[in-house]
Enzyme design. Structure first.
Site, short mmCIF file in Angstrom:
data_model
loop_
_atom_site.label_atom_id
_atom_site.label_comp_id
_atom_site.label_asym_id
_atom_site.label_seq_id
_atom_site.Cartn_x
_atom_site.Cartn_y
_atom_site.Cartn_z
N GLY A 65 0.82 -1.21 0.00
CA GLY A 65 0.00 0.00 0.00
C GLY A 65 0.85 1.26 0.00
N GLU B 69 -18.41 17.87 2.36
CA GLU B 69 -17.66 18.52 1.28
C GLU B 69 -18.37 18.38 -0.06
OE1 GLU B 69 -13.31 17.65 3.34
OE2 GLU B 69 -14.12 16.30 1.84
N GLY C 64 0.30 6.03 4.97
CA GLY C 64 1.00 5.16 5.90
C GLY C 64 2.19 4.46 5.26
#
Lengths: 430, 430
Positions: A18, A177, A22
């Site tokens: 990924g 949003e 992170g």
């Protein structure tokens, strides 16, 4: 790829699954080590997810908020980036099954995040797209822009209004949003451009099942957000459950609401890889990790970001936001380095740097510990913070230019419809 | 939409099919009239096609070269823009069949252009995408970027090289631009970013069946273009026919050439609407129009742009380029105004403002009558001309910024892979 065996001793092989906030933080944190690092991602780019709603609402172009992972990491010689999908992890053999081959590791970091979930109503997905990837953003952009085009072409007043009705499901940051920006587009960007339909007659309905918007914020800011949204022209419905979504609109409790465009911002589910680690997971599929973010019984495997369920010493969960993922990534890099030097690593501590949510033109809410802001000041804080965190000088410059342009002209420069029009294949009365 | 009857008398209804350079020029040319104008396009945007190859090669983002038609025409109150597809024309009834309803007209302008054609080999399309729309550009961008990703992941040297081999079929302007830019990406943009495959080992082969590149230019410029391309690292093969294209590569005469990425820049065919007008068409399906650009026997119907086959008094055909389409559009607007005032309109005369083709970094050819330029000077002329012609101040600014950035850093900011990876579904040995 061959079964790239892990090495031992002085050049440990760290595999990161990924390339979000992170995973990227882990890779960067290992720059000054002699570890070999392999970063795997299904996509070729890191995505600045906090601004993804702007791509979905035609305010920014995709390349402004995404950069190729291998470009970001090109100067870090100990990192190899591979575009591939991680399918499974063999904890005993210490290897990862990829779409193309397997890869051995000495340490593994799983940072594959979360996607949107429909609470068991997977059939809602085709009627109510969610927002996690650039392709999702293009789908939403296409549906929103095509809805106004359909309204312009439609003679029947009820059908025309159904194309001008928009529903956003979910009152978290993304829902707020999206709803605020849709209202701005309808009221300010489009009116002069249509001759038959009037975009100002668009209705944007924000539906939240819980008692307030933005539950991660203090209650008074939730209330301020609601009032700012209503001022922008959004209709807010709290404590209202969506019980059905189809091609005609939504069912709010027992009341049907006609709307040809429904957007989903309600639920997330963790990446399926979390359930392959033999560790307990929570209801959303997130892995319950040890205080140092490792998997119980496997100190060489870490889970970070939205896929990790971490409880702080004060009992509060660590929120699924970009700063938390970055902090976890830095923590894991530091923990690995400590171990390689024979030291022990401390437990992870989340440092809350504050929360920000934008609502629309000059409207936002911000919370920094006890300091709470809303309105124009919060909006400026939001603007500066998001430009500062965007990766790459060029993107920052272009985003600033796009925003300044949009601010003065009310125009949105990315109003381009591309890709397959999937609404055309939906039966009209489905 | 209802059968929107044409009006007569003082408010003639002009229907324009297609919002390219030609159609847009007609609409703008009728700004100072009391005509009602309806512009129909399948897409919501006007596309600056001369820069489309830059989107395909990740140098520009799509919104930089496309603008919504209704935004471009928003201040022109007599124009209605409808996003729809024109399926047929009824010359006797004077109405157009759209995807949604029919539309009557007093005057009709057909400006639906051309698309790429595979000379009867429609099965080549999936292996060798062409470049006409933004979606085409995204497909090419995805294939090119994924090819390098595949090479990085591939262990077998022959397979790796096949992913690093690129073939561009067709030596016109688009083929030359694509090949030159691919070579630049492989040699300058990517090298530092890969650890296993070496992008500098990429081979870009440009294949042209005819005896020279850029046949619209003078022979000495064709030769200069060839030399500039070879300097950039492109292998040019002239007088070579492609006899087969499949998932493994191309057949050049009887010689197979392995390449996992093949791009098509060889043939165009006129929009199928041309054959619905009852007028003679040429081999490529273009309508043979009268000297005033009207359809024989139907002075109220005009065909312009790439769909029109027009021969100049000196016997030369009008080329299928943007300036020609614009001139035809302005001519039709003027002709309609003259008629409404009871005057006759002159035949169309094409004014050749010169030809430009870019080849790569600081390499281009230009021809203005007898003046012929190549190399750096031609490249500057190309740069200034293309920025000047881009619609909208903002786009010009952003394009300049993107180009300046790309020039200094060799980076290409739009290296984002989105959409479905169709090569993954191609059988490996297909």
């Amino acid at each position: 790829m061959e079964g790239n065996a892990s090495s031992s001793g002085s050049h440990p092989h760290v595999v990161i699954l990924g390339g979000g906030f992170g995973g990227l933080a882990v890779a960067r944190g290992l720059a000054d080590t002699n570890a070999r690092v392999t970063l795997i991602d299904r996509r070729n780019h890191h995505l600045f997810q906090p601004l993804l709603y702007q791509v979905a609402t035609a305010g920014l172009s995709a390349p402004s908020i995404a950069a190729p992972l291998r470009q970001i990491l090109r100067r870090q010689a100990n990192v190899t980036v591979l575009m591939d999908e991680a399918l499974d992890v063999d904890l005993a053999q210490r290897c990862v099954t990829l779409g193309h081959g397997t890869l051995g590791y000495d340490a593994l970091v799983v940072a594959t995040g979360a996607t949107h979930a429909y609470f068991g109503h997977d059939d809602w997905e085709r009627h109510a797209p969610g927002l996690k990837t650039l392709d999702d953003a293009f789908t939403i952009r296409r549906r929103v822009l095509l809805a106004f085009e359909r309204a312009e072409r439609e003679d029947d007043p009820a059908q025309r209004q159904a194309w001008l009705n928009f529903v956003v499901v979910g009152g978290g940051a993304t829902g707020v949003e999206l709803a605020g920006t849709l209202a701005e587009i309808a009221r300010h960007t489009l009116p002069r451009e249509f001759r038959r339909a009037d975009p100002r007659r668009a209705n944007v309905l924000l539906v939240e099942a819980g008692p307030r918007l933005l539950p991660a914020f203090a209650p008074e800011l939730s209330e301020k957000a609601r009032r700012q949204l209503e001022k922008l022209g959004v209709e807010v419905r709290l404590g209202t459950a969506v019980t059905r979504i189809d091609g005609q609109g939504v069912m709010l409790g027992d009341t049907p609401h006609a709307a040809r465009t429904v957007l989903w911002a309600a639920g997330v589910a963790a990446s399926p890889l979390g359930s392959r680690l033999g560790a307990p997971v929570d209801r959303a599929g997130r892995v319950l990790v040890e205080p140092d973010l490792s998997v119980p019984g496997h100190p060489e495997v870490f889970v970070i970001g939205d896929l990790a369920s971490v409880t702080q010493p004060d009992g509060k969960p660590v929120p699924g936001v970009a700063p938390a993922a970055k902090q976890m990534g830095r923590h894991v890099a530091a923990a690995l380095k400590a171990r390689w030097q024979g030291k022990t690593s401390p437990p992870f501590r989340y440092r809350d740097d504050g929360s920000l949510a934008t609502i629309g033109r000059m409207a936002a809410v911000a919370q920094f510990g006890r300091l709470k802001l809303s309105g124009l000041l919060a909006w400026w804080v939001w603007l500066v913070a998001h430009i500062a965190f965007l990766i790459g000088f060029r993107n920052r410059l272009v985003v600033m230019l796009d925003w300044a342009w949009a601010y003065w002209t009310y125009q949105r420069h990315a109003r381009i419809v591309t890709g397959r029009d999937e609404t055309a294949t939906l039966p009209r009365d489905a």
